[in-house]
Design a protein around this motif. Structure first.
Motif, PDB file in Angstrom:
ATOM      1  N   GLY A 156       0.803  -1.217   0.000  1.00  0.00           N
ATOM      2  CA  GLY A 156       0.000   0.000   0.000  1.00  0.00           C
ATOM      3  C   GLY A 156       0.836   1.268   0.000  1.00  0.00           C
ATOM      4  N   ARG A 157       0.330   2.288  -0.690  1.00  0.00           N
ATOM      5  CA  ARG A 157       0.971   3.591  -0.737  1.00  0.00           C
ATOM      6  C   ARG A 157      -0.032   4.676  -0.364  1.00  0.00           C
ATOM      7  N   LYS A 158       0.461   5.781   0.163  1.00  0.00           N
ATOM      8  CA  LYS A 158      -0.388   6.901   0.563  1.00  0.00           C
ATOM      9  C   LYS A 158      -1.295   7.321  -0.588  1.00  0.00           C
ATOM     10  N   GLY A 159      -2.586   7.425  -0.283  1.00  0.00           N
ATOM     11  CA  GLY A 159      -3.558   7.889  -1.250  1.00  0.00           C
ATOM     12  C   GLY A 159      -4.237   6.805  -2.053  1.00  0.00           C
ATOM     13  N   ARG A 201       5.528   4.942   5.746  1.00  0.00           N
ATOM     14  CA  ARG A 201       6.866   4.371   5.738  1.00  0.00           C
ATOM     15  C   ARG A 201       7.092   3.326   6.830  1.00  0.00           C
ATOM     16  N   PHE A 202       6.126   2.405   6.967  1.00  0.00           N
ATOM     17  CA  PHE A 202       6.374   1.205   7.753  1.00  0.00           C
ATOM     18  C   PHE A 202       7.430   0.367   7.022  1.00  0.00           C
ATOM     19  N   ALA A 203       8.422  -0.113   7.740  1.00  0.00           N
ATOM     20  CA  ALA A 203       9.458  -0.961   7.143  1.00  0.00           C
ATOM     21  C   ALA A 203       8.997  -2.416   7.134  1.00  0.00           C
ATOM     22  N   LEU A 204       9.359  -3.131   6.074  1.00  0.00           N
ATOM     23  CA  LEU A 204       9.009  -4.547   5.916  1.00  0.00           C
ATOM     24  C   LEU A 204      10.304  -5.319   5.659  1.00  0.00           C
ATOM     25  N   GLN A 215       8.548  -0.994   1.874  1.00  0.00           N
ATOM     26  CA  GLN A 215       7.934   0.051   2.689  1.00  0.00           C
ATOM     27  C   GLN A 215       6.461   0.145   2.329  1.00  0.00           C
ATOM     28  N   GLN A 216       5.622   0.416   3.318  1.00  0.00           N
ATOM     29  CA  GLN A 216       4.211   0.603   3.026  1.00  0.00           C
ATOM     30  C   GLN A 216       3.632   1.714   3.890  1.00  0.00           C
ATOM     31  N   ASP A 217       2.541   2.291   3.385  1.00  0.00           N
ATOM     32  CA  ASP A 217       1.788   3.309   4.106  1.00  0.00           C
ATOM     33  C   ASP A 217       0.416   2.744   4.435  1.00  0.00           C
TER      34      ASP A 217
END
Length: 670
Positions: A156-159, A201-204, A215-217
């Motif tokens: 997932g990404r912002k927006g 910017r959660f790290a995976l 990275q995901q939002d």
């Protein structure tokens, strides 16, 4: 399975996985941090069984007692920061059956948390209760609600998620997704409020290890506020199929889940009356087995019995769907070893409608998709799965119905079908393969590169072919038909199979009549010539196979896919997609082969107890990686780090099936 979890690396390495019987699941680390894009509290089957979408990513709870705050979760961020570090207040973690249970120690307070998915529902519960508090104090839990609506394979990404949010009273929040379905969250023992913000910017880190986006939002849609009491559970119910007419009751839902787990173990115990005791780790495998069984819509597909819902097997969590080969290999262990032959029958009848040109699909199709038949062994494993079912059930009515389909498999393999699959009349062996196509279970492909093409006459395919002919002879006899043509064909194949025996006594060739001649690389595929019910080998040849596998391939958790001395051997399964696929069948250890090795060893030595000890290391593994389940693969070299899917159907199934079969033999001899 209770251990402290304050060490972050260990708490993140250990993952819990729950499935709902529809293909959906919930998963996370003991630490509460996200390390995979697949981690989430509700991955729902919006289009069952393969249309899985992440709906609830995290429910981050903070315990509040007056002015004191304790985060009961951990987050890793793209800049390397770990904040908050809630794993530090985990007093203990355990599995109650399949249910993850945390005890949090926060000053004078002790709080228990549990998570589970109601069977058959795209829902998840996360609940809390106060185990120890201060007189007169009423602590609270504040929970941040982080949602998404994306395919579980994507990041997932912002927006990219813009739901319509609404409150229904003060205890229910709904998020309307783009396709019109709702994610509904209900607070029991508290209230909800909307507070919308993107958390970025959660790290995976595991995805980074795998060379994938790391990275995901996530969208925070609001907060829940719960009041902790010592006499009742409070918590959240998240669902995509809300039932507005029924007030959610966590106590009843919790008890139903636990009763379901207890019933699964009880069913297995009742079925195996000759086994006086089941070790705790075997009971855990019985529960793990259920996690892979799913209902599958049949639609207009022909089936042996008209029914609205078929059944199938998820090959592994998180990323696999249901596959023909994996399903048939896993079926005996997941259903018959657990005392559930009725599910075995439903699976077998469901797949009957997909037999085409004598073949089963490799990848079982999703809605609107075309089956992919690039597998030479799935149909042969299908014959073996029917053998296991008939031996367990004596269901000759079902056998009579399927027999023409099984006959069609034999006919097409004899006369020829897709991808060059057919019997060589010169020796009665099955040849298979075309350039650019991978047909055996060693099926890794990187772009146009087939890593282990194995074109020619693979050893396990011909072991399965001989075995299948013998099974068909038995089936024909049971149904009052002439078995002679199958016996004659089996005798011919057995004579031809002698071509696999290496003159140096070091087991079997992996492939004969390949483009470059006979392949003498030492691989585990030869073990099936001994482990299957009907072996085409004499006693000295069977012993040489087991000796070769023990000397070159055997590890505590399975068999290597290639001997260490081979120049192509890869000792670690790691790196980006290319590196991992290159190592997948070039040294990586496969857990499902351990069950077959144990059975083969018994058939050579006659010592069921000694063969059974080969399976014992799995008991320790259940406390590592995918807790309560068995990983897909392991590194070829010590410490044999778990790799691949953390919960794999045939890993669980083959070990469980082998243990049960060996235990029946051991007890019977006792």
């Amino acid at each position: 399975m209770t251990e402290p979890s304050a060490d972050l690396n260990r708490a993140e390495r250990r993952e819990w996985w729950i499935a709902n019987g529809r293909g959906g699941y919930a998963a996370g680390t003991v630490a509460g941090s996200l390390t995979r894009g697949y981690h989430g509290l509700l991955i729902a089957t919006i289009d069952p069984p393969l249309g899985r979408r992440l709906q609830v990513a995290k429910l981050d709870a903070t315990l509040i007692d007056g002015k004191q705050h304790w985060p009961l979760f951990t987050n890793r961020w793209a800049d390397g920061c770990v904040e908050p570090a809630g794993h530090g207040v985990i007093d203990s973690f355990r599995l109650d059956g399949r249910m993850p249970v945390w005890n949090w120690a926060c000053g004078d307070l002790s709080v228990e948390q549990r998570i589970w998915m109601p069977p058959g529902e795209d829902s998840v519960w996360s609940v809390y209760r106060l185990l120890r508090g201060r007189p007169g104090a009423v602590p609270r839990v504040r929970i941040a609600l982080l949602l998404a609506d994306r395919d579980h394979h994507h990041i997932g990404r912002k927006g990219d998620f813009d739901p319509i949010l609404a409150l229904d009273g003060d205890a229910r929040l709904t998020a309307r997704c783009a396709d019109g379905h709702d994610i509904a969250l209900t607070a029991v023992g508290g209230s909800m409020r909307i507070d919308r913000a993107w958390i970025e910017r959660f790290a995976l880190p595991i995805e980074r290890e795998r060379g994938l986006p790391d990275q995901q939002d996530l969208l925070r849609v609001g907060f829940a506020e719960l009041s902790l009491g010592t006499t009742a559970w409070c918590g959240l119910l998240a669902t995509v199929v809300p039932d507005a007419e029924t007030a959610p009751d966590p106590e009843q839902a919790l008890e139903r889940f636990r009763q379901n787990d207890r019933a699964l173990v009880r069913t297995a115990r009742t079925h195996h009356t000759q086994i006086p005791d089941l070790p705790a780790w075997i009971e855990q495998l019985i529960l793990a087995a259920d996690s892979f069984l799913i209902e599958r819509p049949i639609g207009t597909l022909p089936a042996l019995q008209p029914q609205s819902k078929g059944a199938s097997v998820i090959a592994g969590y998180p990323w696999f769907g249901d596959w023909g080969r994996d399903t048939m290999i896993a079926l005996p262990g997941l259903t018959l070893a657990t005392g559930r032959p009725e599910i075995a029958k439903r699976i077998l009848e469901t797949f009957a409608g997909f037999v085409d040109g004598g073949m089963l699909p490799n990848r079982f199709p999703g809605a609107g998709e075309t089956p992919v038949y690039n597998t030479v062994d799935a149909a042969l494993w299908y014959v073996d799965a029917w053998r296991a079912y008939i031996e367990a059930s004596e269901d000759l009515d079902a056998l009579a119905q399927v027999f023409p389909i099984l006959e069609s498999i034999v006919t097409h393999y004899r006369d020829g079908t897709r991808y060059g699959i057919g019997m060589d009349p010169a020796d009665g062996l099955i040849r298979a393969g075309e350039p650019g196509v991978q047909l055996t279970w060693m099926d890794a492909k990187v772009g146009d590169w087939v890593v282990t093409p194995r074109i020619g006459k693979p050893v396990e395919i011909n072991a399965l072919w001989y075995h299948g002919l013998r099974v068909m002879a038995d089936f024909a006899g049971r149904l009052g038909r002439d078995p002679q043509r199958y016996r004659s064909a089996a005798d011919r194949t057995r004579a031809g199979f002698a071509r696999f025996v290496r003159p140096d006594g070091a087991g079997l060739y992996d492939v004969v009549d390949g483009p470059d001649g006979d392949d003498a690389r030492i691989r585990p595929n030869q073990i099936f010539a001994v482990s299957l019910t009907h072996s085409p080998l004499d006693a000295p040849a069977r012993a040489s196979v087991v000796e070769a596998c023990a000397h070159h391939l055997l590890c505590p958790f399975g068999l290597r896919s290639l001997a260490q001395e081979d120049p192509a051997y890869r000792e670690r399964y790691e790196g980006d997609v290319w590196s991992r696929d290159a190592a997948y069948h070039q040294g990586t250890v496969w857990a499902w082969l351990l069950g077959h090795y144990a059975l083969a060893e018994y058939r050579v030595t006659g010592d069921a107890a000694a063969a059974q000890t080969r399976l014992a290391p799995i008991a320790d593994h259940l406390r590592d990686a995918g807790l309560g389940s068995v990983s897909e693969t392991f590194d070829g070299e010590p410490p044999h780090r778990p790799r691949g899917c953390p919960a794999q159907a045939w890993s669980v199934a083959c070990i469980l099936d082998a243990w049960m079969r060996l235990e029946r033999i051991r007890v019977g001899k006792g």
